[in-house]
Each structure stands twice: as structure tokens, then as C-alpha cells.
Design an enzyme around this catalytic site. Sequence first.
Site, short mmCIF file in Angstrom:
data_model
loop_
_atom_site.label_atom_id
_atom_site.label_comp_id
_atom_site.label_asym_id
_atom_site.label_seq_id
_atom_site.Cartn_x
_atom_site.Cartn_y
_atom_site.Cartn_z
N PHE A 141 4.23 -5.56 11.74
CA PHE A 141 4.50 -5.71 10.31
C PHE A 141 3.23 -5.31 9.56
O PHE A 141 2.21 -6.01 9.61
CB PHE A 141 4.89 -7.13 9.92
CG PHE A 141 5.23 -7.25 8.46
CD1 PHE A 141 6.50 -6.91 8.01
CD2 PHE A 141 4.29 -7.63 7.53
CE1 PHE A 141 6.82 -6.96 6.66
CE2 PHE A 141 4.59 -7.68 6.17
CZ PHE A 141 5.87 -7.35 5.74
N ASP A 226 -5.44 -3.82 11.70
CA ASP A 226 -4.84 -4.45 10.51
C ASP A 226 -5.13 -5.95 10.60
O ASP A 226 -4.45 -6.69 11.28
CB ASP A 226 -3.34 -4.18 10.48
CG ASP A 226 -2.65 -4.81 9.27
OD1 ASP A 226 -3.26 -5.69 8.63
OD2 ASP A 226 -1.49 -4.45 8.98
N LYS A 255 -4.98 -10.00 1.48
CA LYS A 255 -4.64 -11.41 1.38
C LYS A 255 -5.82 -12.30 1.03
O LYS A 255 -6.17 -12.46 -0.12
CB LYS A 255 -3.92 -11.87 2.65
CG LYS A 255 -2.53 -11.22 2.80
CD LYS A 255 -1.70 -11.94 3.82
CE LYS A 255 -0.38 -11.19 4.07
NZ LYS A 255 0.51 -11.16 2.90
#
Length: 401
Positions: A141, A226, A255
Site C-alpha cells: 500500500f 516507503d 504522515k
Amino acid sequence: MSNTETAIASAEAHSAHNYHPLPVVVASAEGAWMTDVEGRRYLDLLAGYSALNFGHGNRRLIDAAKAQLERVTLTSRAFYHDRFADFCTRLAELCSMEMVLPMNTGAEAVETAVKTARKWGYRVKGVPDGMAKIIVASDNFHGRTTTIVSFSTDPEARADYGPYTPGFEIVPYGDLTAMREAMTENTVAVLIEPIQGEAGVLVPPAGYLPGVRELTRERNVLFIADEIQSGLGRTGKTFACEHEGVVPDMYVLGKALGGGVVPVSAVVSSADVLGVFKPGEHGSTFGGNPLACAVALEVIAMLRTGEYQERAAELGDHLHRELGLLAGGGAVETVRGRGLWAGVDIAPALGTGREISEKLMEERVLVKDTHGSTIRIAPPLVISKEDLDWGLDRLRTVLSA
């Protein structure tokens, strides 16, 4: 109708149904706790999918944002501003890299990483134009843009968005042999999550990340990590890659970099890699804006002390010990994770992950399900041991009921 029912009914009527939130309407929050419109308090064990690593309303971050709001919030990248150089310098130092390309959201940073790898492949490696390939892992994801969902294996994320962007090879997560076999002279990068968050907090086999690092060096391929969810303290290290002594060629961050205050993301790499860009070839009006840089600088300063990483490691050990006692007892099948991050697979006979999340909400604990039977636990790193234990007691109550 109650305030909660009114707010939910209005949201359902006037917003697209691209999410399925739990039926709680948050009005305020502080630390690891959120309060709804009815005045009920809930323990937050999700932390905005790691965007709130430093808790709700963190005073240092709010003060940094307020101070910057009074000065200047946006210049666009048409001009320099007085927070930009410090942000890029400090983030590069935190990552032991040389250059930073700031964006806003995680998906934008992943798109930037993809563009960077392709341009590097053509300009530096010498791959024929239009032939660059990037290897990714199944169950990944990385975001929800058209290009990113093109290499997703999740039907919900991918279905009905074609035609899909070519140029990606998907191999099983954790399988070095498959990755080696997928590599060709046109492979420019491997893009993986050091721990797969949305897939259920999947930790790869020991030796996998060092193996990827060795393989990419051997074949002159960029290793892109990532770390949007796994990075910036979540796993007990600044980056999840550190647990196996690995330094990738490129970090993709987001984030927690914005402290839960503003969206901030970045690609961080060497000058040889990010130096492929020339003016006009990539950009973002809001990327690296003064407000974002001010907040992110405070995040970086907090991480430089190491206290949040140590806290995540210590409380994470406690979390996994307690969750481990639940595994194999009939209610919980498996528990995975690292630091203050866990995926808990609920026995199907007990209910779905969604149903367990709803029952926990009734006990004033907020988590979120993924992939049917899994709940994710990722509290703010500032949570107290007492509050964490309180939340775990509520989990035991739900599972035993």
C-alpha cells in the site's frame, strides 16, 4: 437525534462514501485521548495511521505552528523562505542523506519517488527511453493515485480505475528469489515498505531487507524504502530499515513528518539521485511551504533526542508481550509487528475485524480493521503505560465476551 447521529447523517448525505468510519464523531483531542461531541472520551490506538506519533495537540508542535502562522504561511516555490533551508538540511541529516524534495501527502511523495527513479534510470543508468521498470511487492500500500493503484494487488484499491500505468513488476513480499528473477537491465528501482502497514503490519523475514540492499547494489538498482507509516519513531528506531542495519538509496516520508498538524511529505536521497531534476521538471505549489517546514523542523528536533524512539521500543516490547499472551488462545490467531505497532488477527469465529473494532469503540477504545480479520494497534508514542494497559484490558474484555 443525538449530536452524533445528526453529524453522521449529514456526513453520509453530503460526502462521498469512500470511507467507512466507525460511528464516533470527534470534537477534541489531547495526547492519546479523543473526546466526541457527546463528551465521551476514547483512547486512540490508531494515531491517524501513524500521522499522530507525537499525540494530539502536542504543545511543541502547536506552538511552532502558531508562531509560523503569525509570520508567513505560503510563498510557493517561486521564492525562497527562511524556514526552507533549515528544513531540508535537518531532514537530510536525520536520514544521513544529502538532498530533500518536499511534497505534501504520502501519495505525492511516492509519485515523486517513481518519477525520480525513472528519470535516474534514463539519465544515469542509461535505460532506453520508456523502458524503465520498478519492482514492487504484492499486498503493498503506497497510496491511491492512478499510477499507484496500477501496481496494487488489492481489488478494492484497484478495481474500476483502469487503464493502468505500465512499468511495474509485482513479486511476493519477502521473496528475494522472485525479486532477483524479476530484475532486468531495465529495472531502475525496488519500491517496498520495510513493514507492510495496510496489509496487516507484516514484518518481512529476517535477512530480507539486507538481501534487497545487496541485490540492488549488485544490479545498479535504487532501493526505495516507503517509510511513510513505519518511519519517524513508530517501530522503536527512527526508520524501520535500521532494525536490520540497512540504509536505502531513498526514503519516502510523510504522515508523522507533519506531526498531525499539517500534511508534510518528502523524498530524501543523495545528490546523485535527486540531482537529476532541473527547474520546471517537477514541483508543488504547497510543497515545502513555511508552515509545513516550521512544524516538520520541530518534529525533526524531537526525533533527534532519541527519546521517542526509546519509548516506542520499551512500550512496544510490553505491548507485544501482552498481545502474545492472547495468541493461540482461541480468540487471536496471530500477532505481528514491531515497536508500538501491531497487527492482531482475530479468529473468524469471534467476528470480523470491523466487528471487533466496533465492540472496542463501545469500550471507549479506537482501533481500525484491515483485510477482514485484522485489527491494527498503533497508539501515539506519547501514550502512558497505564493508558496502554487500560486499552489492552478493554481488548481482553471484548475478546473474552
